[in-house]
Design a protein around this motif. Structure first.
Motif, PDB file in Angstrom:
ATOM      1  N   ASP A 218       0.836  -1.208   0.000  1.00  0.00           N
ATOM      2  CA  ASP A 218       0.000   0.000   0.000  1.00  0.00           C
ATOM      3  C   ASP A 218       0.870   1.257   0.000  1.00  0.00           C
ATOM      4  O   ASP A 218       1.920   1.294   0.640  1.00  0.00           O
ATOM      5  CB  ASP A 218      -0.910   0.030   1.228  1.00  0.00           C
ATOM      6  CG  ASP A 218      -2.038  -0.989   1.129  1.00  0.00           C
ATOM      7  OD1 ASP A 218      -2.070  -1.717   0.137  1.00  0.00           O
ATOM      8  OD2 ASP A 218      -2.852  -1.044   2.064  1.00  0.00           O
ATOM      9  N   TYR A 219       0.395   2.275  -0.714  1.00  0.00           N
ATOM     10  CA  TYR A 219       1.035   3.581  -0.673  1.00  0.00           C
ATOM     11  C   TYR A 219       0.244   4.443   0.294  1.00  0.00           C
ATOM     12  O   TYR A 219      -0.945   4.695   0.090  1.00  0.00           O
ATOM     13  CB  TYR A 219       1.068   4.223  -2.064  1.00  0.00           C
ATOM     14  CG  TYR A 219       1.853   5.511  -2.116  1.00  0.00           C
ATOM     15  CD1 TYR A 219       3.219   5.496  -2.370  1.00  0.00           C
ATOM     16  CD2 TYR A 219       1.242   6.746  -1.898  1.00  0.00           C
ATOM     17  CE1 TYR A 219       3.958   6.671  -2.414  1.00  0.00           C
ATOM     18  CE2 TYR A 219       1.963   7.923  -1.943  1.00  0.00           C
ATOM     19  CZ  TYR A 219       3.323   7.885  -2.206  1.00  0.00           C
ATOM     20  OH  TYR A 219       4.042   9.058  -2.247  1.00  0.00           O
ATOM     21  N   VAL A 220       0.879   4.894   1.375  1.00  0.00           N
ATOM     22  CA  VAL A 220       0.180   5.608   2.441  1.00  0.00           C
ATOM     23  C   VAL A 220       0.857   6.947   2.704  1.00  0.00           C
ATOM     24  O   VAL A 220       2.041   7.140   2.415  1.00  0.00           O
ATOM     25  CB  VAL A 220       0.138   4.776   3.746  1.00  0.00           C
ATOM     26  CG1 VAL A 220      -0.644   3.493   3.554  1.00  0.00           C
ATOM     27  CG2 VAL A 220       1.544   4.475   4.232  1.00  0.00           C
ATOM     28  N   GLU A 221       0.068   7.849   3.274  1.00  0.00           N
ATOM     29  CA  GLU A 221       0.570   9.156   3.699  1.00  0.00           C
ATOM     30  C   GLU A 221       0.018   9.435   5.091  1.00  0.00           C
ATOM     31  O   GLU A 221      -1.196   9.393   5.304  1.00  0.00           O
ATOM     32  CB  GLU A 221       0.140  10.243   2.716  1.00  0.00           C
ATOM     33  CG  GLU A 221       0.657  11.631   3.082  1.00  0.00           C
ATOM     34  CD  GLU A 221       0.248  12.680   2.070  1.00  0.00           C
ATOM     35  OE1 GLU A 221       0.393  13.875   2.374  1.00  0.00           O
ATOM     36  OE2 GLU A 221      -0.239  12.294   0.974  1.00  0.00           O
TER      37      GLU A 221
ATOM     38  N   VAL B  45      -3.797   8.394   5.153  1.00  0.00           N
ATOM     39  CA  VAL B  45      -4.372   8.359   3.802  1.00  0.00           C
ATOM     40  C   VAL B  45      -3.783   7.166   3.080  1.00  0.00           C
ATOM     41  O   VAL B  45      -2.568   7.091   2.868  1.00  0.00           O
ATOM     42  CB  VAL B  45      -4.074   9.657   3.028  1.00  0.00           C
ATOM     43  CG1 VAL B  45      -4.677   9.591   1.631  1.00  0.00           C
ATOM     44  CG2 VAL B  45      -4.610  10.864   3.780  1.00  0.00           C
ATOM     45  N   ASN B  46      -4.632   6.204   2.720  1.00  0.00           N
ATOM     46  CA  ASN B  46      -4.191   5.005   2.022  1.00  0.00           C
ATOM     47  C   ASN B  46      -4.621   5.111   0.569  1.00  0.00           C
ATOM     48  O   ASN B  46      -5.806   5.170   0.261  1.00  0.00           O
ATOM     49  CB  ASN B  46      -4.800   3.760   2.677  1.00  0.00           C
ATOM     50  CG  ASN B  46      -4.158   2.475   2.176  1.00  0.00           C
ATOM     51  OD1 ASN B  46      -3.598   2.434   1.091  1.00  0.00           O
ATOM     52  ND2 ASN B  46      -4.249   1.427   2.979  1.00  0.00           N
ATOM     53  N   PHE B  47      -3.647   5.143  -0.316  1.00  0.00           N
ATOM     54  CA  PHE B  47      -3.935   5.244  -1.740  1.00  0.00           C
ATOM     55  C   PHE B  47      -4.210   3.873  -2.342  1.00  0.00           C
ATOM     56  O   PHE B  47      -3.981   3.671  -3.533  1.00  0.00           O
ATOM     57  CB  PHE B  47      -2.758   5.912  -2.467  1.00  0.00           C
ATOM     58  CG  PHE B  47      -2.617   7.371  -2.158  1.00  0.00           C
ATOM     59  CD1 PHE B  47      -3.194   8.331  -2.955  1.00  0.00           C
ATOM     60  CD2 PHE B  47      -1.910   7.786  -1.036  1.00  0.00           C
ATOM     61  CE1 PHE B  47      -3.065   9.686  -2.660  1.00  0.00           C
ATOM     62  CE2 PHE B  47      -1.766   9.124  -0.732  1.00  0.00           C
ATOM     63  CZ  PHE B  47      -2.345  10.079  -1.553  1.00  0.00           C
ATOM     64  N   SER B  48      -4.685   2.960  -1.513  1.00  0.00           N
ATOM     65  CA  SER B  48      -5.118   1.603  -1.881  1.00  0.00           C
ATOM     66  C   SER B  48      -3.940   0.729  -2.249  1.00  0.00           C
ATOM     67  O   SER B  48      -2.797   1.157  -2.308  1.00  0.00           O
ATOM     68  CB  SER B  48      -6.163   1.615  -2.998  1.00  0.00           C
ATOM     69  OG  SER B  48      -5.592   1.995  -4.229  1.00  0.00           O
ATOM     70  N   ASP B  49      -4.265  -0.542  -2.509  1.00  0.00           N
ATOM     71  CA  ASP B  49      -3.240  -1.555  -2.745  1.00  0.00           C
ATOM     72  C   ASP B  49      -2.459  -1.257  -4.005  1.00  0.00           C
ATOM     73  O   ASP B  49      -2.928  -0.575  -4.918  1.00  0.00           O
ATOM     74  CB  ASP B  49      -3.873  -2.948  -2.871  1.00  0.00           C
ATOM     75  CG  ASP B  49      -4.517  -3.380  -1.578  1.00  0.00           C
ATOM     76  OD1 ASP B  49      -5.354  -4.279  -1.653  1.00  0.00           O
ATOM     77  OD2 ASP B  49      -4.196  -2.806  -0.524  1.00  0.00           O
ATOM     78  N   SER B  50      -1.251  -1.791  -4.034  1.00  0.00           N
ATOM     79  CA  SER B  50      -0.412  -1.626  -5.218  1.00  0.00           C
ATOM     80  C   SER B  50      -1.100  -2.226  -6.441  1.00  0.00           C
ATOM     81  O   SER B  50      -1.609  -3.335  -6.420  1.00  0.00           O
ATOM     82  CB  SER B  50       0.940  -2.322  -5.000  1.00  0.00           C
ATOM     83  OG  SER B  50       1.728  -2.268  -6.150  1.00  0.00           O
ATOM     84  N   GLY B  51      -1.120  -1.463  -7.530  1.00  0.00           N
ATOM     85  CA  GLY B  51      -1.736  -1.948  -8.756  1.00  0.00           C
ATOM     86  C   GLY B  51      -3.160  -1.496  -8.944  1.00  0.00           C
ATOM     87  O   GLY B  51      -3.759  -1.752  -9.984  1.00  0.00           O
TER      88      GLY B  51
ATOM     89  N   VAL C 130       6.807  -1.593   2.530  1.00  0.00           N
ATOM     90  CA  VAL C 130       7.577  -2.717   2.004  1.00  0.00           C
ATOM     91  C   VAL C 130       7.741  -3.837   3.030  1.00  0.00           C
ATOM     92  O   VAL C 130       8.053  -4.967   2.664  1.00  0.00           O
ATOM     93  CB  VAL C 130       8.962  -2.255   1.515  1.00  0.00           C
ATOM     94  CG1 VAL C 130       8.821  -1.320   0.328  1.00  0.00           C
ATOM     95  CG2 VAL C 130       9.744  -1.568   2.633  1.00  0.00           C
ATOM     96  N   LYS C 131       7.516  -3.511   4.323  1.00  0.00           N
ATOM     97  CA  LYS C 131       7.672  -4.535   5.352  1.00  0.00           C
ATOM     98  C   LYS C 131       6.913  -4.116   6.590  1.00  0.00           C
ATOM     99  O   LYS C 131       6.894  -2.942   6.937  1.00  0.00           O
ATOM    100  CB  LYS C 131       9.158  -4.753   5.682  1.00  0.00           C
ATOM    101  CG  LYS C 131       9.425  -5.907   6.640  1.00  0.00           C
ATOM    102  CD  LYS C 131      10.918  -6.087   6.855  1.00  0.00           C
ATOM    103  CE  LYS C 131      11.207  -7.268   7.771  1.00  0.00           C
ATOM    104  NZ  LYS C 131      12.661  -7.438   8.013  1.00  0.00           N
ATOM    105  N   MET C 132       6.285  -5.089   7.242  1.00  0.00           N
ATOM    106  CA  MET C 132       5.603  -4.833   8.512  1.00  0.00           C
ATOM    107  C   MET C 132       6.173  -5.786   9.558  1.00  0.00           C
ATOM    108  O   MET C 132       6.135  -7.007   9.381  1.00  0.00           O
ATOM    109  CB  MET C 132       4.089  -5.022   8.369  1.00  0.00           C
ATOM    110  CG  MET C 132       3.437  -4.050   7.400  1.00  0.00           C
ATOM    111  SD  MET C 132       1.634  -4.138   7.388  1.00  0.00           S
ATOM    112  CE  MET C 132       1.268  -3.383   8.985  1.00  0.00           C
ATOM    113  N   THR C 133       6.714  -5.213  10.616  1.00  0.00           N
ATOM    114  CA  THR C 133       7.290  -6.008  11.693  1.00  0.00           C
ATOM    115  C   THR C 133       6.384  -5.942  12.912  1.00  0.00           C
ATOM    116  O   THR C 133       5.332  -5.295  12.888  1.00  0.00           O
ATOM    117  CB  THR C 133       8.697  -5.503  12.053  1.00  0.00           C
ATOM    118  OG1 THR C 133       8.589  -4.175  12.599  1.00  0.00           O
ATOM    119  CG2 THR C 133       9.587  -5.446  10.822  1.00  0.00           C
TER     120      THR C 133
END
Length: 439
Positions: free
Chosen positions: A283-286, A326-332, A296-299
């Motif tokens: 996801d692309y988030v702000e 703000v979530n610009f939704s899933d990649s793709g 790219v990774k969640m720990t």
């Protein structure tokens, strides 16, 4: 000799016993026959291992694109091919020992040879099989010396000394022998745990039917389960009662209540994120603080965002729960952007939307679904008429894709092709009063 330390006296007595044993072996036909059998067994094992090593390696090495369970098992076994020689030597000498014991009633020389073979096997295991730096260090400083002591027959003496050396630790105490056993057994168990965790993670990540958040949650759950079982198994093998860890558990609870509450909060927030799927890998988030990028990774403690310029930002999981994101939704997935521009007041703006929409629609990355390009009038500015074209693309305009700059180029070329002027700021200067004369 009586005035010397006990350890020196013991060492000298062992040397004397060793010299007597060597003299006995040198004068014994049974010992010479066992030496001969050892040499034959070593040479036979060396010859057979050289013949089998390359074919066995080829058979245990599957194609690189083969990720089946059997392929992974073959790759795991291929790591132990260097141990083929000592295993064969041990098997051959064991046969020789049975023969000599049946003929001469003694097999001490071959038994010594077996211990030497075990030492060779441990060295090969540490130097060629084990790759992890931590476990290689444990093998180098613990396993190899232990194997050397066993080969020389000094294991009993050293074990007794280690067991007699007590290390006090407050109300607890333990022997050096217990510490050595704990390190060796713990290293082996957790090495197997890491290998099992890597295999389970790879298998879970291949389940494309699962949502990314569920894959991450399943990965973390399997990791906790595997190492939890490894810890319990280690405690059971070492004979440590879990009730004796109650004081340590109470100290950890107090620490969580005070100094570690942020870590606990971030851990729980990470579990909530994985369960609800509000933000996941890809996801692309702000965030409210201005941090923006692709996850790219969640720990267990934080999420790692990668910006378009390659930088990594570590964001605590708690920020995703307690602040606006703000979530610009899933990649793709499709996202809408707009490119603003202005034209001169001399332009026939009734024809402009059709020209711009046609030019932008020709770009290969602009989508027709859910909607094609849409050119809208936005206002009347000081220097020109303000327009903006809205367009949908598949992905994020994060600086790497550069969707908006390409659209602006298309707008520029379309305006030039149709002789439409792009205005620049105009200023009117009013001078009050008469200008000074040059007289």
């Amino acid at each position: 000799m009586e005035n010397q330390p006990e350890i020196i006296q013991t060492a000298l007595s062992y040397l004397a016993q060793g010299w007597d044993l060597a003299q006995e072996w040198l004068l014994s036909p049974a010992a010479w026959s066992q030496f001969a059998l050892l040499v034959v067994a070593f040479l036979a094992a060396l010859w057979v291992s050289r013949k089998l090593r390359d074919p066995l390696t080829r058979w245990l090495t599957p194609a690189e694109d083969n990720d089946s369970i059997f392929a992974k098992a073959r790759r795991f076994l291929a790591q132990f091919v260097p141990l083929l020689f000592p295993l064969l030597a041990y098997a051959f000498t064991d046969v020789g020992e049975n023969i000599t014991r049946s003929i001469f009633g003694s097999g001490a020389v071959i038994a010594f040879g077996n211990r030497v073979i075990l030492f060779i096997a441990v060295r090969i295991l540490v130097n060629e099989v084990v790759q992890d730096p931590l476990f290689k260090a444990i093998g180098k400083y613990f396993l190899i010396p232990i194997a050397a002591l066993y080969a020389l027959g000094l294991m009993g003496f050293v074990t007794a000394q280690l067991d007699a050396t007590i290390v006090p630790l407050g109300n607890l105490s333990f022997s050096l022998l217990f510490l050595v056993r704990f390190l060796i057994i713990g290293g082996v168990i957790f090495w197997l745990g890491r290998w099992s965790n890597a295999q389970s993670t790879a298998m879970i990540q291949k389940q494309e039917d699962m949502r990314p958040a569920m894959r991450e949650l399943a990965t973390k759950a399997s990791e906790i389960a595997i190492f939890g079982v490894a810890f319990l198994l280690l405690m059971n093998i070492m004979g440590i009662s879990l009730t004796s860890l109650a004081v340590l558990g109470g100290a950890i609870g107090v620490g969580l209540g005070f100094g570690l509450q942020k870590i606990a909060s971030n851990f729980i927030s990470g579990v909530i994120l994985l369960l609800e799927g509000q933000a996941t890998v890809g996801d692309y988030v702000e965030l409210d603080g201005g941090e923006a990028g692709t996850i790219v990774k969640m720990t267990a403690r934080a999420a790692i965002l990668e910006t378009f310029d390659g930088r990594w930002i570590v964001v605590p999981n708690e920020d995703f729960i307690t602040t606006r994101v703000v979530n610009f939704s899933d990649s793709g997935s499709a996202n809408r952007y707009e490119a603003p521009f202005s034209v001169s007041y001399e332009t026939d703006i009734n024809k402009l939307p059709e020209i711009i929409e046609a030019a932008v629609a020709k770009l290969d990355f602009v989508l027709d679904d859910p909607d094609g390009p849409d050119c809208e009038l936005r206002g009347f500015g000081d220097s020109g008429i303000d327009f903006a074209v809205e367009f949908w693309v598949n992905g994020i305009d994060d600086g790497k894709n550069k969707f908006t700059p390409k659209v602006l180029f298309a707008i520029w070329n379309a305006l030039k092709d149709n002789d439409i002027e792009i205005p620049y700021p105009h200023r009117v200067v009013e001078i009050k009063g008469s200008l000074p004369s040059d007289t």
